[in-house]
Design an enzyme around this catalytic site. Structure first.
Site, mmCIF file in Angstrom:
data_model
loop_
_atom_site.group_PDB
_atom_site.id
_atom_site.type_symbol
_atom_site.label_atom_id
_atom_site.label_comp_id
_atom_site.label_asym_id
_atom_site.label_seq_id
_atom_site.Cartn_x
_atom_site.Cartn_y
_atom_site.Cartn_z
ATOM 1 N N PHE A 127 0.847 -1.194 0.000
ATOM 2 C CA PHE A 127 0.000 0.000 0.000
ATOM 3 C C PHE A 127 0.887 1.250 0.000
ATOM 4 O O PHE A 127 1.884 1.306 0.710
ATOM 5 C CB PHE A 127 -0.907 -0.016 1.233
ATOM 6 N N ASP A 208 2.745 -5.309 8.195
ATOM 7 C CA ASP A 208 1.528 -4.508 8.099
ATOM 8 C C ASP A 208 0.360 -5.491 8.014
ATOM 9 O O ASP A 208 0.224 -6.220 7.026
ATOM 10 C CB ASP A 208 1.592 -3.621 6.849
ATOM 11 N N TYR A 233 -10.308 -0.524 11.456
ATOM 12 C CA TYR A 233 -11.589 -0.142 10.860
ATOM 13 C C TYR A 233 -12.011 -1.019 9.686
ATOM 14 O O TYR A 233 -13.095 -0.833 9.135
ATOM 15 C CB TYR A 233 -11.587 1.325 10.428
ATOM 16 N N LYS A 234 -11.193 -1.958 9.279
ATOM 17 C CA LYS A 234 -11.563 -2.835 8.163
ATOM 18 C C LYS A 234 -12.317 -4.053 8.712
ATOM 19 O O LYS A 234 -13.474 -3.961 9.108
ATOM 20 C CB LYS A 234 -10.321 -3.234 7.379
ATOM 21 N N ARG A 383 -12.614 -5.113 -5.810
ATOM 22 C CA ARG A 383 -12.461 -5.974 -4.637
ATOM 23 C C ARG A 383 -13.848 -6.263 -4.047
ATOM 24 O O ARG A 383 -14.667 -5.348 -3.889
ATOM 25 C CB ARG A 383 -11.575 -5.319 -3.579
#
Length: 423
Positions: A127, A208, A233-234, A383
């Protein structure tokens, strides 16, 4: 394979996690498949946020030490709740900062260029935020990122080979930072193997976990990883911008953090107001400033569900959902130009499916118009993340049928093939 709606409904009837769907706020007649970007709000997370607002209302400043969840200790308390989810000892985890702030903190602590070892090893598929942070840390040490940030190449542009990563672990590498799950293709890296190989060469390594925490089990302490960091938060449904998390192996306790601050202090010494820092003797040392209490509050309620269910059951259902989605895509969308970019091996597949299509941006807009929330990734990626706690097999079946209709009837052509400001 059975591609009927009745088959999907039958699978849902056998699902032992089905009741947890009622815990979440789900739009009526909508299908939410973007939990790998932002998880849905649960009723428990809502309650824990309101409870902490109430503690402020009733206790004022005494909320730091009073109430059901005293604020002064909340980062460490939530760290203990998160520890089983990442496979760590309770004192090795703390909820603090954000993904990139925590990465800066950890790299500033663990990146100690010396002699030939001056480079950081990463990968070309990570990312962007991680790469920006690593480049920044290299510059702060007086080096040129173009030379001192080594990024392992991908053979196919979508996945990485562990043997290529190991081959790049030369005697010039001072630190390694890699994703646990690749954010596009959903590939799960073998963190245990990579950690062992790094340590054989005297290199510290961190991960990560943004796209793996809450979707796959981890054993960070057993694997002996040096550090890890992630957002909540995912898959963990902590809310937009919720406070992040980090892990530091207890082998490293006692180190002075690279970015020391007010909350790096040992709790019993913090209010002595001394100008000489007494470093906390656990992962709490890697906090910097005062915790954002209301950004942490929803995590309290959300984690209670994960610890009730356990990561093994969540992973089991996740694999069934993504496997079913893959099978339906192959059967129902053949000939419509989609290319599946996930590893097909279950051990290497994370919690989302990644499709490529030249018209991806406008297909995502067409899906939203039909009530399905996907995630677009530039330049041509879609996705889809069926989440174990709130998505169903029928959700998966409906999504593929809707997508099939969009392609057959060319409904996507009414939209511009261009991403929005936030994608």
């Amino acid at each position: 394979m059975d591609i009927t709606r009745e088959y999907a409904i039958g699978k849902d009837a056998q699902d032992e996690l089905a009741s947890y769907r009622e815990e979440f706020y789900i739009k009526e007649n909508g299908i939410y498949l973007d939990g790998n970007s932002l998880g849905l709000l649960s009723k428990r997370a809502e309650k824990s946020l309101l409870d902490l607002l109430d503690s402020w209302k009733h206790h004022g400043i005494d909320g730091w030490t009073e109430g059901d969840n005293p604020w002064f200790y909340l980062s460490e308390t939530l760290g203990k709740e998160l520890a089983p989810i990442v496979g760590a000892n309770p004192e090795e985890v703390v909820v603090s900062g954000s993904t990139t702030v925590n990465l800066h903190q950890l790299v500033s602590t663990f990146y100690k260029p010396e002699g030939k070892r001056t480079k950081i090893l990463a990968d070309e598929l990570n990312f962007p935020s991680d790469i920006y942070a690593l480049q920044s840390q290299i510059k702060l040490k007086g080096f040129d990122p173009a030379e001192h940030l080594v990024q392992v190449k991908s053979g196919d542009g979508h996945t990485l080979k562990e043997e290529d990563i190991v081959a790049a672990m030369t005697d010039e590498i001072a630190l390694i930072v890699l994703p646990g799950v690749l954010y596009r293709s959903g590939q799960v890296l073998d963190m245990e193997y990579l950690t062992a190989e790094a340590h054989k060469r005297g290199i510290e390594i961190g991960f990560d976990l943004c796209h793996s925490v809450g979707s796959i089990p981890h054993k960070l302490s057993v694997w002996d990883a040096d550090f890890a960091f992630w957002c909540n938060y995912k898959h963990l449904n902590g809310g937009p911008g919720s406070t992040g998390g980090l892990f530091v192996n207890k082998r490293h306790f006692g180190k002075v953090p690279g970015l020391a601050g007010w909350f790096s202090s040992r709790k019993d010494k913090q209010f002595d107001m001394e100008h000489e820092l007494t470093v906390a003797e656990d992962a709490g040392a890697y906090q910097i400033g005062t915790p954002n209490i209301f950004s942490m509050a929803p995590i309290i309620g959300s984690l209670s569900m994960f610890n009730e269910v356990g990561m093994e059951k969540i992973r089991e259902k996740s694999l069934k959902l993504t496997g079913y989605l893959i099978d339906l895509i192959k059967h129902e969308l053949n000939g419509h130009g989609f290319v599946l970019r996930n590893p097909l091996d279950e051990k290497k597949r994370g919690g989302h499916i990644y499709l490529e299509h030249p018209e991806a941006a406008r297909i995502c807009k067409a899906l939203k118009a039909e009530g399905v929330i996907p995630d677009f990734r530039a330049p041509n990626g879609i996705r889809l993340a069926p989440v174990a706690l709130y998505n169903t097999f029928e959700d998966v079946w409906k999504t593929v049928q809707i997508l099939k209709g969009i392609m057959k009837e060319e409904k996507y052509k009414q939209f511009e093939n261009k991403r929005g400001v936030v994608a």
